[in-house]
Write an enzyme that holds these catalytic residues in place. Structure first.
Site, mmCIF file in Angstrom:
data_model
loop_
_atom_site.group_PDB
_atom_site.id
_atom_site.type_symbol
_atom_site.label_atom_id
_atom_site.label_comp_id
_atom_site.label_asym_id
_atom_site.label_seq_id
_atom_site.Cartn_x
_atom_site.Cartn_y
_atom_site.Cartn_z
ATOM 1 N N LYS A 74 4.185 -0.597 -15.245
ATOM 2 C CA LYS A 74 4.466 0.802 -15.575
ATOM 3 C C LYS A 74 5.752 0.904 -16.384
ATOM 4 C CE LYS A 74 4.932 5.242 -13.108
ATOM 5 N NZ LYS A 74 4.921 5.843 -11.743
ATOM 6 N N SER A 149 2.316 9.815 -11.564
ATOM 7 C CA SER A 149 2.754 9.299 -12.845
ATOM 8 C C SER A 149 2.264 7.884 -13.152
ATOM 9 C CB SER A 149 4.283 9.312 -12.896
ATOM 10 O OG SER A 149 4.849 8.479 -11.892
ATOM 11 N N SER A 173 3.112 9.184 -6.602
ATOM 12 C CA SER A 173 2.549 8.738 -7.877
ATOM 13 C C SER A 173 1.584 7.567 -7.793
ATOM 14 C CB SER A 173 3.686 8.387 -8.849
ATOM 15 O OG SER A 173 4.391 9.546 -9.223
#
Length: 469
Positions: A74, A149, A173
């Protein structure tokens, strides 16, 4: 919705194939890169490709329990020499000098990242849309979000590009990416992972983890990347079998801010999960919240606004790049404005009040084995509903209602897992969340194994699928 007669190869399958000589790290990495190049134009999950670095790493000898497995990282976990924009145009030129401890743990496990996955600006949304990279789309239906996210990694795993991907979780997330994409998403306990050894406070919200298609992959990732610091939680041993005892489960499905039921599809899947757990012999009971829901959600809103406003300066100082509200998307700028209106006394008072909310939640968990809720309150939103051009004031309440089940485990430091239990009437995944006491990841994984054996979710593949045929 498609269902295969056998599950696609997962990370564990890749490890077995390499051990038997049926596959090589170079072959698996090349295959993952080819798949990424083929499907990324449809889904937009890659922020920064690192294809050549991955190929070089795959050709070199590699050790570790997950050696040679391709993955994604990420775009908020620092890797030395690789851009880390945190999904923000303001940080597009930031290149960290060193790997973060969790990135080091991934390297030590032998994982090979083929790129950095997309995320919303600064990780502040439950969808993955940003002015820097545009919207990331869901392989189950590209008109819908893959969540956030951690949506970029979730979209890639769901589409079959890689078997597993790094994710992180500050208010949900990991779970908010797993549920919309039909994946397993475990949020570990506070102080479970490498790099999180110093976490002590309710304010230490964010932890690292992964999203995957199978429980065994999530269990193997956790076992390989957790800290071995003797002052932290005892390491989770390998978890390979379903739970073998009757669990005491409290179930709650209402939207915390309003008390309303979730959407009909979510409530149906929730009730189907309750019935399945009962058939499996568990003791399941409807339960009230252990705290005042509307009050807690008001505190959450105050803390979210006040925290982002105050931490933006800390981020700027840490990375050496000044970031101002004018540099950010409209949504982020309006969130900062809301935070600036919150006095220091009000902000501190909200944290004090949240301590009482957390204490009530932890007290409930001491009396039961599992706290069960939906992961999200509605079917997955379409692209743009919570997008970067929508002001924080216009989306605050709808977003909190949609994503408002997961946050408590970040404040409490408790582990929780979102599992892909069913589908909406439109064929979109619906996740159900299970939480337990701090340090209880093994129990969550064992329950997940039991449910996976019944539901065989790993055999479902989305319409946009680039993996094994």
């Amino acid at each position: 919705m498609n269902m295969r007669s056998s599950a696609p190869m997962d990370m564990t399958g890749m490890r077995e194939a390499m051990a038997s000589g049926r596959a090589t790290a170079s072959g698996l990495v090349d295959q993952a890169i080819e798949r990424a190049e083929a499907v990324n134009p449809q889904l937009n999950f890659i922020a920064w490709p690192t294809f050549e670095r991955a190929r070089t790493q795959a050709r070199a000898p590699r050790s570790g329990p997950l050696a040679g497995v391709p993955t994604l990282i990420k775009d908020m976990l620092p890797e030395g020499g690789i851009p880390a924009s945190f999904g923000s145009a303001a940080l597009r030129d930031f290149v960290p000098p060193d790997d973060a401890p969790y990135a080091q743990a991934m390297t030590g496990a032998g994982l090979i990242s083929i790129g950095r996955s997309t995320m919303p600006e600064l990780g502040l949304n439950a969808v993955t849309e940003s002015p820097l990279f545009g919207p990331t789309r869901n392989p189950w239906n590209p008109d819908h979000t893959p969540g956030g996210s951690s949506g970029g990694g979730a979209a890639a795993v769901a589409a079959g590009v890689v078997p597993i991907a790094h994710a992180s979780d500050g208010l949900g997330s990991i779970r908010h990416g797993a549920a919309p994409c039909g994946l397993v998403g475990l949020k570990p306990s506070r102080r479970r992972n490498a790099g999180e050894e110093a976490f002590r406070s309710i304010t230490d919200l964010t932890v690292n983890g992964c999203v995957s298609r199978t429980v065994r992959d999530t269990a193997a990732w956790l076992e390989a990347t957790q800290t071995r610091d003797p002052d932290c939680l005892p390491p989770v041993p390998p978890v390979t079998a379903p739970v073998d005892r009757r669990l005491n489960i409290h179930a709650y499905s209402r939207v915390m801010r309003t008390g309303d039921l979730p959407d009909a599809s979510v409530q149906r899947v929730f009730e189907e999960a309750l019935a399945l757990l009962g058939r499996l012999g568990h003791k399941v009971a409807d339960a009230d919240l252990p705290f005042d829901g509307p009050v807690a959600m008001e505190l959450l809103g105050t803390i979210t606004e006040g925290m982002f406003c105050r931490r933006l300066g800390m981020l700027s100082q840490a990375i050496g790049i000044a970031v101002k509200a004018d540099d950010l998307e409209h949504r982020s700028a309006t969130l900062i404005a809301a935070g600036e209106a919150i006095s220091d006394d009000r902000f501190a008072s909200a944290w004090t009040s949240m301590e009482a909310v957390v204490a009530a939640y932890l007290a409930r968990l001491e009396r039961i084995d599992i706290w069960m809720t939906p992961t999200l309150s509605t079917e997955i939103p379409r692209i743009g509903v919570f997008g970067p051009d929508v002001s924080w004031a216009d989306q605050k309440d709808p977003l909190i209602d949609y994503a408002g089940y997961c946050w408590i485990d970040n404040f409490a430091g408790t582990p929780s897992i979102s599992l892909p239990i069913g589908f909406s009437k439109n064929g979109l995944p619906v996740g159900i969340q299970f939480a337990t006491r701090p340090g209880g990841e093994a129990l969550l994984l064992a329950l997940a194994y039991q449910l996976e054996a019944e539901l065989q979710w790993q055999q479902h593949i989305p319409p946009i699928w680039i993996g094994d045929r």
